[in-house]
Scaffold this active site. Structure first.
Site, PDB file in Angstrom:
ATOM      1  N   LYS A  15       2.992  -4.610   4.048  1.00  0.00           N
ATOM      2  CA  LYS A  15       2.618  -5.309   5.044  1.00  0.00           C
ATOM      3  C   LYS A  15       3.348  -6.923   5.102  1.00  0.00           C
ATOM      4  O   LYS A  15       3.353  -7.631   5.742  1.00  0.00           O
ATOM      5  CB  LYS A  15       1.549  -5.612   3.759  1.00  0.00           C
ATOM      6  CG  LYS A  15       0.347  -4.713   4.163  1.00  0.00           C
ATOM      7  CD  LYS A  15      -0.785  -4.945   3.669  1.00  0.00           C
ATOM      8  CE  LYS A  15      -0.876  -5.659   2.530  1.00  0.00           C
ATOM      9  NZ  LYS A  15      -0.665  -4.103   1.493  1.00  0.00           N
ATOM     10  N   ARG A  90      -9.993  -7.395   2.283  1.00  0.00           N
ATOM     11  CA  ARG A  90     -10.367  -6.811   2.006  1.00  0.00           C
ATOM     12  C   ARG A  90     -10.716  -5.504   1.573  1.00  0.00           C
ATOM     13  O   ARG A  90     -11.721  -5.080   0.552  1.00  0.00           O
ATOM     14  CB  ARG A  90      -9.124  -7.264   0.811  1.00  0.00           C
ATOM     15  CG  ARG A  90      -8.005  -7.065   0.405  1.00  0.00           C
ATOM     16  CD  ARG A  90      -7.284  -7.600  -0.629  1.00  0.00           C
ATOM     17  NE  ARG A  90      -6.333  -7.174  -1.109  1.00  0.00           N
ATOM     18  CZ  ARG A  90      -4.761  -7.640  -0.887  1.00  0.00           C
ATOM     19  NH1 ARG A  90      -4.679  -8.027  -0.098  1.00  0.00           N
ATOM     20  NH2 ARG A  90      -3.941  -7.277  -2.186  1.00  0.00           N
ATOM     21  N   ARG A 129      10.485  -5.114  -6.946  1.00  0.00           N
ATOM     22  CA  ARG A 129      10.771  -6.794  -5.165  1.00  0.00           C
ATOM     23  C   ARG A 129      11.117  -7.570  -6.234  1.00  0.00           C
ATOM     24  O   ARG A 129      11.053  -7.658  -7.521  1.00  0.00           O
ATOM     25  CB  ARG A 129       9.059  -6.262  -4.770  1.00  0.00           C
ATOM     26  CG  ARG A 129       9.143  -7.758  -4.150  1.00  0.00           C
ATOM     27  CD  ARG A 129       7.386  -7.897  -3.939  1.00  0.00           C
ATOM     28  NE  ARG A 129       6.831  -6.939  -4.295  1.00  0.00           N
ATOM     29  CZ  ARG A 129       4.996  -6.686  -3.865  1.00  0.00           C
ATOM     30  NH1 ARG A 129       5.127  -6.566  -2.717  1.00  0.00           N
ATOM     31  NH2 ARG A 129       4.393  -7.023  -4.496  1.00  0.00           N
ATOM     32  N   ARG A 162       7.028 -11.189  -9.374  1.00  0.00           N
ATOM     33  CA  ARG A 162       5.679 -11.138  -9.657  1.00  0.00           C
ATOM     34  C   ARG A 162       5.006 -10.159 -10.984  1.00  0.00           C
ATOM     35  O   ARG A 162       5.394  -9.694 -11.105  1.00  0.00           O
ATOM     36  CB  ARG A 162       5.038 -10.208  -8.333  1.00  0.00           C
ATOM     37  CG  ARG A 162       4.690 -11.844  -6.957  1.00  0.00           C
ATOM     38  CD  ARG A 162       4.497 -10.446  -5.252  1.00  0.00           C
ATOM     39  NE  ARG A 162       3.468 -10.056  -5.637  1.00  0.00           N
ATOM     40  CZ  ARG A 162       2.398  -9.840  -5.032  1.00  0.00           C
ATOM     41  NH1 ARG A 162       2.988  -9.587  -3.270  1.00  0.00           N
ATOM     42  NH2 ARG A 162       2.008  -8.862  -4.844  1.00  0.00           N
ATOM     43  N   ARG A 173      -4.540  -2.277  -8.932  1.00  0.00           N
ATOM     44  CA  ARG A 173      -4.618  -2.714  -7.747  1.00  0.00           C
ATOM     45  C   ARG A 173      -4.275  -1.159  -7.083  1.00  0.00           C
ATOM     46  O   ARG A 173      -5.703  -1.621  -5.870  1.00  0.00           O
ATOM     47  CB  ARG A 173      -2.970  -3.662  -7.221  1.00  0.00           C
ATOM     48  CG  ARG A 173      -2.996  -5.428  -7.835  1.00  0.00           C
ATOM     49  CD  ARG A 173      -1.817  -5.801  -7.820  1.00  0.00           C
ATOM     50  NE  ARG A 173      -0.923  -5.325  -6.757  1.00  0.00           N
ATOM     51  CZ  ARG A 173      -0.107  -5.683  -6.146  1.00  0.00           C
ATOM     52  NH1 ARG A 173       1.234  -5.768  -7.682  1.00  0.00           N
ATOM     53  NH2 ARG A 173       0.678  -6.125  -5.236  1.00  0.00           N
TER      54      ARG A 173
END
Ligand code: AP5
Ligand code: MG
Length: 216
Positions: A15, A90, A129, A162, A173
């Site tokens: 996203k 969300r 990431r 992160r 998550r």
């Protein structure tokens, strides 16, 4: 009327990557709830301290604070023509709040691209990431590495991993997403706004499909 694009999809599906490209192409603002929380954490605000206690556990930040943060953000002048919403809404309560805000501000949800990929891909993407400290530019150690290790190509700032991208937190998550965010897929499908996109494709191909959806 201002056009708001809601990017829907699980953690790590791409996203943020797509939102940055779309914002540049369409000149709409990029509004990422996750980035706004991380900015508050970096600046050690009260909201940041509260958000961190949920984000670190892989849980959602409570609706009331999330909604008021987004409301303040889209009230700003750079959202007059609309925005790319990345990570908000969300929950059903957030989706209702968004409808109310847009009625008030004179905007509407234009299209809801729903980007999907299997869980193993999500975990692989999140765990590789690297994120830019200054502006949140997104890299992947294998799929889209920076030219220089640990340094952002765009602004030269440091890249970091992160905290919530540890495998067990990503898995959590994804569970939270399935339970709390999946109902929005049906909500927007019923409203005729949903557009499914295969997120396992290359970044450029996903962008191409998104842009053709926006041009309709
Ligand atoms: P947030 O920051 O929004 O995280 P998320 O939704 O879990 O999504 P991610 O940012 O992890 O993934 P992404 O889809 O943006 O993927 P990306 O483009 O980076 O939220 C973090 C936390 O904040 C939440 O857990 C919650 O606690 C809180 N929060 C946020 N919003 C909230 C809300 N509305 N309500 C309550 N709480 C909220 O890509 C991932 C990786 O894959 C990158 O390395 C990228 O380079 C790579 N990649 C991307 N696309 C491709 C591709 N096509 N091929 C190969 N690699 C790719
Ligand atoms: Mg993101």
């Amino acid at each position: 009327m201002a056009a708001f694009i809601v990017l829907l999809g699980p953690p790590g599906v791409g996203k943020g990557t797509q939102a940055k490209i779309l914002a540049e192409t369409t000149k709409l603002a990029h509004v990422s709830s996750g980035d706004l929380f991380r900015e508050n954490i970096k600046n050690q605000t009260e909201l940041g301290r509260l958000a961190k206690s949920f984000i670190d556990k892989g849980e959602l930040v409570p609706d009331d604070v999330t909604i008021s943060m987004i409301r303040d953000r889209i009230a700003r002048s750079d959202c007059e023509a609309g925005a790319i919403l990345d990570g908000f809404p969300r929950t059903p309560a957030q989706a209702d709040a968004l409808e109310n805000m847009l009625t008030e501000f004179g905007g509407e949800v234009d299209v809801v691209p729903y980007i999907t990929a299997a869980e193993s891909i999500l975990v692989e993407r999140a765990s590789g990431r690297w994120t830019c400290r200054e502006q949140g530019h997104i890299y992947h150690q294998t799929f889209s590495p920076p030219k220089k290790t640990g340094v952002c190509d765009m602004d030269g700032s440091e890249l970091y991993q992160r905290e919530d991208d540890k495998v067990e937190t990503v898995t959590k998550r994804i569970r939270v997403y399935l339970r709390q965010t999946m109902p929005l897929v049906e909500y927007y499908r019923k409203g005729g706004k949903l557009l499914e996109i295969d997120g396992t494709q290359a970044v450029e191909q996903v962008t191409k499909e998104l842009l053709s959806a926006l041009n309709k």
